[in-house]
Structures are given as structure tokens and as C-alpha cells.
Scaffold this motif. Sequence first.
Motif, PDB file in Angstrom:
ATOM      1  N   ALA A 120       1.077  -1.337  -0.344  1.00 53.45           N
ATOM      2  CA  ALA A 120       0.378  -0.121  -0.109  1.00 53.45           C
ATOM      3  C   ALA A 120       0.844   1.711   0.042  1.00 53.45           C
ATOM      4  N   ARG A 121       2.078   1.398   1.077  1.00 53.07           N
ATOM      5  CA  ARG A 121       2.862   2.550   0.550  1.00 53.07           C
ATOM      6  C   ARG A 121       3.171   2.690  -0.471  1.00 53.07           C
ATOM      7  N   SER A 122       3.892   1.490  -1.474  1.00 53.16           N
ATOM      8  CA  SER A 122       4.961   1.504  -3.007  1.00 53.16           C
ATOM      9  C   SER A 122       3.848   2.209  -3.835  1.00 53.16           C
ATOM     10  N   GLY A 123       2.050   2.327  -3.061  1.00 52.71           N
ATOM     11  CA  GLY A 123       1.290   2.177  -4.284  1.00 52.71           C
ATOM     12  C   GLY A 123       1.442   1.346  -5.618  1.00 52.71           C
ATOM     13  N   GLY A 124       1.391   0.333  -4.939  1.00 48.71           N
ATOM     14  CA  GLY A 124       1.705  -0.956  -5.474  1.00 48.71           C
ATOM     15  C   GLY A 124      -0.300  -2.013  -5.629  1.00 48.71           C
ATOM     16  N   ALA A 125      -1.033  -0.968  -4.244  1.00 49.45           N
ATOM     17  CA  ALA A 125      -2.209  -2.225  -3.704  1.00 49.45           C
ATOM     18  C   ALA A 125      -3.237  -2.352  -5.320  1.00 49.45           C
ATOM     19  N   ALA A 126      -3.518  -2.908  -5.513  1.00 48.30           N
ATOM     20  CA  ALA A 126      -4.717  -3.950  -6.522  1.00 48.30           C
ATOM     21  C   ALA A 126      -5.974  -2.870  -6.397  1.00 48.30           C
ATOM     22  N   GLU A 127      -6.051  -2.841  -5.000  1.00 51.25           N
ATOM     23  CA  GLU A 127      -7.009  -1.666  -4.287  1.00 51.25           C
ATOM     24  C   GLU A 127      -7.108  -0.792  -3.132  1.00 51.25           C
ATOM     25  N   ALA A 128      -8.037   0.309  -3.449  1.00 46.42           N
ATOM     26  CA  ALA A 128      -7.808   1.316  -2.734  1.00 46.42           C
ATOM     27  C   ALA A 128      -8.154   0.482  -0.985  1.00 46.42           C
ATOM     28  N   THR A 129      -7.327   1.226  -0.189  1.00 48.92           N
ATOM     29  CA  THR A 129      -6.571   0.450   1.555  1.00 48.92           C
ATOM     30  C   THR A 129      -8.566   1.489   2.123  1.00 48.92           C
ATOM     31  N   SER A 130      -8.629   2.310   1.716  1.00 49.82           N
ATOM     32  CA  SER A 130     -10.162   2.678   3.042  1.00 49.82           C
ATOM     33  C   SER A 130     -10.983   3.399   1.106  1.00 49.82           C
ATOM     34  N   TYR A 131     -12.179   3.340   1.726  1.00 48.28           N
ATOM     35  CA  TYR A 131     -13.606   3.751   1.669  1.00 48.28           C
ATOM     36  C   TYR A 131     -13.895   5.067   2.114  1.00 48.28           C
ATOM     37  N   ARG A 132     -14.711   5.426   0.973  1.00 44.82           N
ATOM     38  CA  ARG A 132     -16.003   6.592   1.596  1.00 44.82           C
ATOM     39  C   ARG A 132     -16.981   7.245   1.190  1.00 44.82           C
ATOM     40  N   VAL A 133     -17.996   6.814   1.647  1.00 46.69           N
ATOM     41  CA  VAL A 133     -19.310   6.761   0.971  1.00 46.69           C
ATOM     42  C   VAL A 133     -20.273   7.929   2.140  1.00 46.69           C
ATOM     43  N   GLY A 134     -20.897   8.227   1.080  1.00 46.97           N
ATOM     44  CA  GLY A 134     -21.008   9.954   2.195  1.00 46.97           C
ATOM     45  C   GLY A 134     -20.216   9.913   3.446  1.00 46.97           C
ATOM     46  N   ASP A 135     -20.563  10.779   4.757  1.00 48.65           N
ATOM     47  CA  ASP A 135     -20.161  10.754   5.858  1.00 48.65           C
ATOM     48  C   ASP A 135     -19.178   9.109   6.797  1.00 48.65           C
ATOM     49  N   LEU A 136     -19.391   7.773   5.557  1.00 49.31           N
ATOM     50  CA  LEU A 136     -19.455   6.404   6.616  1.00 49.31           C
ATOM     51  C   LEU A 136     -18.166   6.184   5.954  1.00 49.31           C
ATOM     52  N   GLU A 137     -16.571   6.052   6.587  1.00 53.89           N
ATOM     53  CA  GLU A 137     -15.640   5.554   6.091  1.00 53.89           C
ATOM     54  C   GLU A 137     -15.132   3.730   6.691  1.00 53.89           C
ATOM     55  N   LEU A 138     -14.318   3.015   5.683  1.00 55.62           N
ATOM     56  CA  LEU A 138     -14.328   2.297   6.174  1.00 55.62           C
ATOM     57  C   LEU A 138     -12.869   1.942   5.875  1.00 55.62           C
ATOM     58  N   ASP A 139     -12.102   1.425   6.891  1.00 52.06           N
ATOM     59  CA  ASP A 139     -10.395   1.819   6.418  1.00 52.06           C
ATOM     60  C   ASP A 139      -9.815  -0.003   6.553  1.00 52.06           C
ATOM     61  N   ARG A 140      -9.798  -0.507   5.371  1.00 49.42           N
ATOM     62  CA  ARG A 140      -9.164  -2.344   5.462  1.00 49.42           C
ATOM     63  C   ARG A 140      -8.662  -2.191   6.345  1.00 49.42           C
ATOM     64  N   LEU A 141      -7.186  -1.566   6.424  1.00 47.70           N
ATOM     65  CA  LEU A 141      -6.254  -2.107   6.856  1.00 47.70           C
ATOM     66  C   LEU A 141      -6.135  -1.848   8.399  1.00 47.70           C
ATOM     67  N   HIS A 143      -9.907  -2.235   9.803  1.00 45.65           N
ATOM     68  CA  HIS A 143     -10.613  -2.421   9.957  1.00 45.65           C
ATOM     69  C   HIS A 143     -11.399  -1.250  11.168  1.00 45.65           C
ATOM     70  N   ARG A 144     -11.567  -0.168  10.536  1.00 45.99           N
ATOM     71  CA  ARG A 144     -11.952   1.245  11.198  1.00 45.99           C
ATOM     72  C   ARG A 144     -13.142   1.404  10.571  1.00 45.99           C
ATOM     73  N   VAL A 145     -14.414   1.215  10.901  1.00 43.64           N
ATOM     74  CA  VAL A 145     -15.454   1.417   9.895  1.00 43.64           C
ATOM     75  C   VAL A 145     -16.091   3.339  11.439  1.00 43.64           C
ATOM     76  N   SER A 146     -16.749   4.230  10.440  1.00 42.21           N
ATOM     77  CA  SER A 146     -16.776   5.201  11.355  1.00 42.21           C
ATOM     78  C   SER A 146     -18.059   5.747  10.656  1.00 42.21           C
ATOM     79  N   ARG A 147     -18.877   6.795  10.858  1.00 40.21           N
ATOM     80  CA  ARG A 147     -19.947   7.536  10.459  1.00 40.21           C
ATOM     81  C   ARG A 147     -19.879   8.680  10.976  1.00 40.21           C
ATOM     82  N   GLY A 148     -19.865   9.497   9.925  1.00 38.53           N
ATOM     83  CA  GLY A 148     -19.775  10.915  10.790  1.00 38.53           C
ATOM     84  C   GLY A 148     -18.837  11.249  11.901  1.00 38.53           C
ATOM     85  N   GLY A 149     -17.926  10.947  11.414  1.00 37.60           N
ATOM     86  CA  GLY A 149     -16.699  10.544  12.746  1.00 37.60           C
ATOM     87  C   GLY A 149     -16.907  10.260  13.960  1.00 37.60           C
ATOM     88  N   GLN A 150     -17.633   9.200  14.478  1.00 36.42           N
ATOM     89  CA  GLN A 150     -18.032   8.317  15.422  1.00 36.42           C
ATOM     90  C   GLN A 150     -17.952   7.077  14.805  1.00 36.42           C
TER      91      GLN A 150
END
Length: 229
Positions: A120-141, A143-150
Motif C-alpha cells: 500500500a505504501r509503495s502505491g502498488g495495491a490492487a485496490e484502495a485501502t479505504s473507502y468513503r460513502v457520504g459520511d461513512l468511512e471504512l479502512d481495510r487495513l 478494520h476501522r469503520v466510522s460514520r460522521g466521525g463516530q
Amino acid sequence: MRILVIEDDREALAYLVKAFRESGHAADSAPDGLDGYAMAREGQYDVLVVDRMLPKLDGLSVIRSLREQKVETPALILSALAQVDDRVKGLRAGGDDYLPKPYAFSELLARVEVLARRNARSGGAAEATSYRVGDLELDRLSHRVSRGGQDIPLQPREFRLLEYLVRHAGQVVTRTMLLEHVWDYHFDPQTNVIDVHVSRLRAKIDRGFDRPLIHTVRGAGYMVRDGAR
């Protein structure tokens, strides 16, 4: 993190897939080198775990062929061959790490996670390591999920379910797709397992917020998108 395990020993394969999933990662499996090569060639994985001795196409040939096709997904080789020359051959074939058998799963998991972070640091990851939909955030590395900062704590299965949905945000995801990619069922078990888990996930993700993100598409499946239509 999405992992592909290529292993011909059925018990070992089932154990590794189960252990990775219980650790909160998505894991697919291939029982021989040809199937593993075909799956890995699509480039949809963060790390490959490859047994060296495989039917149809041995592990080193799998990795060597992937490198020739410019597939740079990190690969960890598992092998009962533990001599220095064996490890050197594995690394020269294009492997990124080499773990002799027998091994502790905790060490294997740590090595796999290191490979994923490095990639991921080298920029070679096949997929994103995090996603955002609206105020929902998901980090795959992390394993953190938050919505509206919660922060929203999820069970491993819930995390994998949400990860698959957000990876396909704006698209209809069918129950069959969820069964195959989240539960690894290649048949319909004739239960409402999908609906039950989506209902539980929706309660955690949408309850208490002013707009839903998880939508039911009648007669088709589910969709994650920002806002109701």
C-alpha cells in the motif's frame, strides 16, 4: 485486506481461509496452481499465500508466471522445504516472503499484514485501502469503520459484508454475490442468512443518522449509496 490462498491440502486450505476470515480479512481459495494463477491474474488481491508444491502448476511457476504478466501482488510462499537454497529459489522466482512449514498462524498473519502495508505504501495495491460513502468511512487495513466521525464497532463478518457493499457503492449487489464473496457459498443454502446480517448491519450503520446508506433493491439485492432516491 483480501487474500488468496493457493493450497492443495484441503484441511490446510480450509483452516487458513477460516483463520483469515476470523481475523477480519476476506479470503478466497484455490486448490491447485492453475486455478490459483487464473484467480490471481485478475489482480484483485492484496496478498497471495502460495503453497510451493501444487498440482497442475507448482507454486514457484505460479508466481513466476504472474510476474511475467506484470501482476505484482505480494506473494508469501509456504513450503516444507526450508533450506537456504529453497528460500532463495522462492524469492528469485518473484516471491516476497518465504515461511517454512510448520508455522504458527500468528506469524503467517503478521507477515501477510506487513506485505499488505508495504504494498500500500509503495502505491502498488490492487485496490484502495479505504473507502468513503457520504459520511461513512471504512479502512481495510485498520478494520476501522466510522460514520460522521463516530466509530462503529463491527464483527468480522459484518465488516466483510460492509466492505463488499462499499467496494461496489452505487451498484446493485445480489444475494448470490454476497453468498459467494462474503460467505464463500457457491449455492443457495435456502436460509435468510443474508437478510439477517444486512438487517443487523443496517441497524449499526444507519440507525440514528438522518439518511440511510444501505438500501434494499426490491427483487434484486442491496446497494450502498449516499442518500435515498
